[in-house]
Motif scaffolding. Structure first.
Motif, PDB file in Angstrom:
ATOM      1  N   PHE A  54      10.604   2.572  -5.218  1.00  0.00           N
ATOM      2  CA  PHE A  54      10.519   2.892  -3.789  1.00  0.00           C
ATOM      3  C   PHE A  54      11.831   3.507  -3.294  1.00  0.00           C
ATOM      4  N   VAL A  55      12.951   2.873  -3.626  1.00  0.00           N
ATOM      5  CA  VAL A  55      14.273   3.352  -3.196  1.00  0.00           C
ATOM      6  C   VAL A  55      14.602   4.683  -3.879  1.00  0.00           C
ATOM      7  N   ALA A  56      14.308   4.781  -5.184  1.00  0.00           N
ATOM      8  CA  ALA A  56      14.628   5.998  -5.938  1.00  0.00           C
ATOM      9  C   ALA A  56      13.876   7.211  -5.389  1.00  0.00           C
ATOM     10  N   PRO A  80       8.277   7.956   4.088  1.00  0.00           N
ATOM     11  CA  PRO A  80       8.053   6.513   4.264  1.00  0.00           C
ATOM     12  C   PRO A  80       6.627   6.180   4.663  1.00  0.00           C
ATOM     13  N   VAL A  81       5.986   7.055   5.436  1.00  0.00           N
ATOM     14  CA  VAL A  81       4.591   6.811   5.827  1.00  0.00           C
ATOM     15  C   VAL A  81       3.693   6.790   4.604  1.00  0.00           C
ATOM     16  N   ILE A  82       3.896   7.749   3.683  1.00  0.00           N
ATOM     17  CA  ILE A  82       3.097   7.805   2.451  1.00  0.00           C
ATOM     18  C   ILE A  82       3.350   6.559   1.597  1.00  0.00           C
ATOM     19  N   LEU A  83       4.606   6.126   1.508  1.00  0.00           N
ATOM     20  CA  LEU A  83       4.934   4.950   0.717  1.00  0.00           C
ATOM     21  C   LEU A  83       4.316   3.688   1.310  1.00  0.00           C
ATOM     22  N   VAL A  84       4.318   3.585   2.637  1.00  0.00           N
ATOM     23  CA  VAL A  84       3.701   2.432   3.296  1.00  0.00           C
ATOM     24  C   VAL A  84       2.189   2.421   3.051  1.00  0.00           C
ATOM     25  N   LEU A  85       1.558   3.583   3.149  1.00  0.00           N
ATOM     26  CA  LEU A  85       0.121   3.680   2.868  1.00  0.00           C
ATOM     27  C   LEU A  85      -0.172   3.294   1.422  1.00  0.00           C
ATOM     28  N   PHE A  86       0.714   3.672   0.519  1.00  0.00           N
ATOM     29  CA  PHE A  86       0.571   3.319  -0.891  1.00  0.00           C
ATOM     30  C   PHE A  86       0.593   1.797  -1.061  1.00  0.00           C
ATOM     31  N   VAL A  87       1.499   1.125  -0.364  1.00  0.00           N
ATOM     32  CA  VAL A  87       1.594  -0.337  -0.434  1.00  0.00           C
ATOM     33  C   VAL A  87       0.327  -0.982   0.133  1.00  0.00           C
ATOM     34  N   ILE A  88      -0.180  -0.440   1.243  1.00  0.00           N
ATOM     35  CA  ILE A  88      -1.387  -0.984   1.861  1.00  0.00           C
ATOM     36  C   ILE A  88      -2.575  -0.887   0.908  1.00  0.00           C
ATOM     37  N   VAL A  89      -2.687   0.239   0.226  1.00  0.00           N
ATOM     38  CA  VAL A  89      -3.797   0.434  -0.728  1.00  0.00           C
ATOM     39  C   VAL A  89      -3.625  -0.480  -1.937  1.00  0.00           C
ATOM     40  N   LEU A  90      -2.382  -0.682  -2.372  1.00  0.00           N
ATOM     41  CA  LEU A  90      -2.112  -1.460  -3.580  1.00  0.00           C
ATOM     42  C   LEU A  90      -2.224  -2.960  -3.344  1.00  0.00           C
TER      43      LEU A  90
END
Length: 268
Positions: A54-56, A80-90
């Motif tokens: 996530f940080v990288a 960050p929005v895409i990464l947050v959506l990724f977490v929600i899906v995962l």
């Protein structure tokens, strides 16, 4: 040079507009808070390797945007929005549990007003629950015991019978004794009290649950998918003791693992 020019232009614009300073500050704070909670969530759910990823990704994308004149800096907000959506899906199950916990959170009744735990009372509860579960397992008596934090919805509690009783192995075993009115439902424990028994729980909808696990196990798993609770399940057919948490089930729990689960519940 592109980065230096952008920074100089940004500071010049901020110096000429107090409104932009406020907007810029709020944006930085909002992004920082979002990154903090995403990273905290990943660590809490045993995904430390994803934190590094996530940080990288954030650093790499940030560098690309800063040093590439053809990319708009506003695109940085999309990352960050895409990464947050990724977490929600995962992690949909874990997120549902957090929402339920925030909505229904209460303090365990094992705390006094001063915030000191009654250690003797808690240890007695652990002994009584462990004894009851083991006795039922030896006699092939099916059971579901839900260890809650006061976060069970009223509709689930109302589906059974309210008890509000002290915990004892005799009471637990009598509730689940075959052919008694409450033996097919779940018992809800909150702290040092048996809140209700004979309650109906939501069944898991997962397709990967082993076929040998019946309705009792599906209910024990299902309630942990939407709420931050732990289920102790005794199989009526085999006497195997299982522990369900966060939508996952661990079978063949012995005395030590039961006590470990209970101590973690009370001293969390």
């Amino acid at each position: 040079m592109h980065l230096i020019e952008n920074m100089n232009e940004l500071f010049a614009r901020l110096g000429s507009s107090p409104e932009l300073i406020v907007i810029f500050t709020i944006s930085i704070i909002a992004l920082s808070v979002m990154y903090y909670y995403v990273i905290k969530f990943l660590i809490a759910n045993g995904s430390k390797s994803l934190v590094g990823l996530f940080v990288a990704i954030s650093i790499i994308v940030g560098c690309i945007i800063m040093f590439n004149e053809q990319i708009d800096n506003a695109f940085m907000l999309v990352v960050p929005v895409i990464l947050v959506l990724f977490v929600i899906v995962l992690y949909p199950v874990e997120i549902r549990r957090i929402i339920w916990a925030r909505k229904n959170m209460k303090m365990l009744d094992v705390k006094h007003d001063g915030g000191i735990y009654d250690e003797e009372k808690v240890e007695n509860c652990i002994i009584e629950i462990t004894k009851a579960v083991q006795d039922m397992a030896k006699n092939d008596v099916g059971a579901i015991i839900v260890l809650s934090n006061g976060n069970i919805p009223e509709q689930i509690l109302d589906s059974g019978v309210r008890l509000e009783s002290d915990i004892s192995s005799e009471l637990i075993e009598s509730v689940f004794f075959p052919k008694t009115p409450l033996h097919d439902g779940a018992m809800i424990i909150n702290g040092t009290k048996i809140v209700a028994a004979g309650c109906f729980l939501p069944l898991t909808q997962r397709d990967n649950v082993p076929k040998e696990l019946g309705t009792r196990h599906r209910a024990g798993i299902g309630v942990t998918e939407t709420m931050d609770v732990v289920s102790l399940i005794v199989s009526e057919e085999t006497g195997i003791i299982s522990v369900a948490k966060a939508g996952n089930i661990t079978r063949y729990a012995d005395t030590e693992s039961l006590k470990k689960t209970l101590r973690k519940y009370y001293w969390q």
